[in-house]
Scaffold this motif. Sequence first.
Motif, mmCIF file in Angstrom:
data_model
loop_
_atom_site.group_PDB
_atom_site.id
_atom_site.type_symbol
_atom_site.label_atom_id
_atom_site.label_comp_id
_atom_site.label_asym_id
_atom_site.label_seq_id
_atom_site.Cartn_x
_atom_site.Cartn_y
_atom_site.Cartn_z
ATOM 1 N N VAL A 29 -8.969 -0.314 -11.570
ATOM 2 C CA VAL A 29 -8.821 1.141 -11.769
ATOM 3 C C VAL A 29 -8.276 1.431 -13.172
ATOM 4 N N HIS A 77 -5.456 3.409 3.560
ATOM 5 C CA HIS A 77 -4.428 2.399 3.823
ATOM 6 C C HIS A 77 -3.136 3.045 4.292
ATOM 7 N N PHE A 78 -2.817 4.174 3.691
ATOM 8 C CA PHE A 78 -1.594 4.870 4.082
ATOM 9 C C PHE A 78 -1.714 5.379 5.521
ATOM 10 N N VAL A 126 -9.951 6.077 -5.656
ATOM 11 C CA VAL A 126 -8.503 5.807 -5.605
ATOM 12 C C VAL A 126 -7.851 6.576 -4.456
ATOM 13 N N LEU A 127 -8.227 7.848 -4.323
ATOM 14 C CA LEU A 127 -7.625 8.663 -3.262
ATOM 15 C C LEU A 127 -8.066 8.164 -1.878
ATOM 16 N N TRP A 145 0.812 -1.226 0.000
ATOM 17 C CA TRP A 145 0.000 0.000 0.000
ATOM 18 C C TRP A 145 0.838 1.265 0.000
ATOM 19 N N LEU A 182 1.132 1.377 -3.760
ATOM 20 C CA LEU A 182 -0.139 1.629 -4.439
ATOM 21 C C LEU A 182 -0.720 3.002 -4.110
ATOM 22 N N ALA A 183 -0.559 3.455 -2.872
ATOM 23 C CA ALA A 183 -1.160 4.730 -2.464
ATOM 24 C C ALA A 183 -0.592 5.889 -3.276
ATOM 25 N N LEU A 221 -3.622 6.908 -12.599
ATOM 26 C CA LEU A 221 -4.977 7.329 -12.997
ATOM 27 C C LEU A 221 -4.962 8.727 -13.595
ATOM 28 N N PHE A 222 -4.309 9.664 -12.889
ATOM 29 C CA PHE A 222 -4.316 11.043 -13.369
ATOM 30 C C PHE A 222 -3.468 11.198 -14.640
ATOM 31 N N VAL A 280 -14.345 7.724 -9.614
ATOM 32 C CA VAL A 280 -13.156 6.862 -9.716
ATOM 33 C C VAL A 280 -11.964 7.522 -9.013
ATOM 34 N N ALA A 281 -11.773 8.821 -9.259
ATOM 35 C CA ALA A 281 -10.650 9.535 -8.628
ATOM 36 C C ALA A 281 -10.811 9.528 -7.106
ATOM 37 N N LEU A 297 -0.992 4.423 -7.802
ATOM 38 C CA LEU A 297 -2.312 4.301 -8.423
ATOM 39 C C LEU A 297 -2.924 5.662 -8.785
ATOM 40 N N PRO A 298 -2.924 6.647 -7.858
ATOM 41 C CA PRO A 298 -3.441 7.967 -8.257
ATOM 42 C C PRO A 298 -2.609 8.581 -9.389
ATOM 43 N N VAL A 312 -9.172 5.008 -0.993
ATOM 44 C CA VAL A 312 -8.599 3.693 -0.668
ATOM 45 C C VAL A 312 -7.106 3.828 -0.350
ATOM 46 N N GLY A 313 -6.382 4.546 -1.224
ATOM 47 C CA GLY A 313 -4.947 4.728 -0.993
ATOM 48 C C GLY A 313 -4.682 5.516 0.290
#
Lengths: 52, 358
Positions: free
Chosen positions: B182, B213-214, B206-207, A13, A16-17, A24-25, B202-203, A20-21, B209-210
């Motif tokens: 995603v 967890h962080f 992602v923000l 994570w 991924l944290a 996506l962006f 979707v954005a 992943l963003p 979930v990430g």
Amino acid sequence: MKRAHRVAHARIWTILAFALPLALFAVLALRQTVPLDRPPVLISAPEGEAVQ
Amino acid sequence: MSVKYAPVLWNRNKYLYDAVLLAGVIGYIYLYTSVGPFYQDVTRPIDGAVLRMRAFGSCAFLMLTIILCIGPLARLDRRFLPLLYNRRHFGVLTAAVAAVHANYVLGWYFNFSPTDRYVALLSSNTSYGQVLGFPFETLGIAALLILFILAATSHDFWLSFLGAPLWKALHMLIYPAYAFVVLHVALGALQGPDDPVFTSVVAASVLLVGGLHFAAGRAEMAADNYQADASSEVEALEQGGWIVVCDVGEIESNRAKVVSVPGHDRVAVWKYKGKLSALSNACAHQNGPLGEGRIIDGAITCPWHGYQYQPEDGRSPAPFTEKISTYRLMLVGTTILLDPNPQAPGTYVEPVVIGEAS
């Protein structure tokens, strides 16, 4: 000490944290949009004629 | 090797959880398919099959988002623990909803293909070398396969058969599955006509979930570091390898303090009925964080699925047979000290009587 799966979880994570963003962006930024001055109907040249 | 089959034990909470889950999915699909057409671009009307395909696809995505938020939320705030209770049913239903989405995709885009529709699905676009135009269907297929594997192995039988570490590692495939989903959405649905609502959803997913967890990982790391600092501050009290846990007043009654033990698993030190006992922090069922649970009817109760253990010997009350490691404790003044070497699972250890120290 964390159990092995908690360590793996934290590592996954942490990546991924951020990744992943970013992914996506980046994909959204690359997205192609149609030009504003496009014709309302797609005009294709008849076959056999040169396109001007 | 043989593993005893343990049937699913249904109870009121499970029925309620599943009823809310099903009602949520049916309500979402109904709303999407009935209200959605009013907001569509009138110049590009959407076919009913496409609408249902999007309804089930977006539903599966939102369900996966919620599933992945439950874990860190429960770690950050105990009030979210009930959501964790039946999370596996949530996952199985998500796989089913995603499968319906995939079925609509096959039926709509590939049913009339001159080649077999499954072959067409994999061969219609092979531009793997480019970002835009990447065959996003492959990412969806990969995620769906993972969801199927996880749904098929979600029963406790597989947990017993594979063992907790392997089962847990297998079920951590949900994280790459989410990444695939995603990217499947970003390279597929979001490349179509502008849809600010779905793009924002979707954005945000992602923000969220990430970020969750962080944040949960940081909180856990801070707790570990605090333990190390506390140990160094009171180093003078350490005797023959014993480690300092905390002051006895820091533990609430019927609750535990979780200790990070260098080189070993975490240990939960429990305070109850004027006594102290220490046991492994990992539940024998699914490695749940026992120390985040509480003592109910004299038994340590796992916050995840309610597995119980006697604090003195780490054994589940009869007729259950689970057992976990126990640890020796010592009380010097009001400071609790722990022997980090675990006793064999199920070994009786005399509880430390707090007496006037509490």
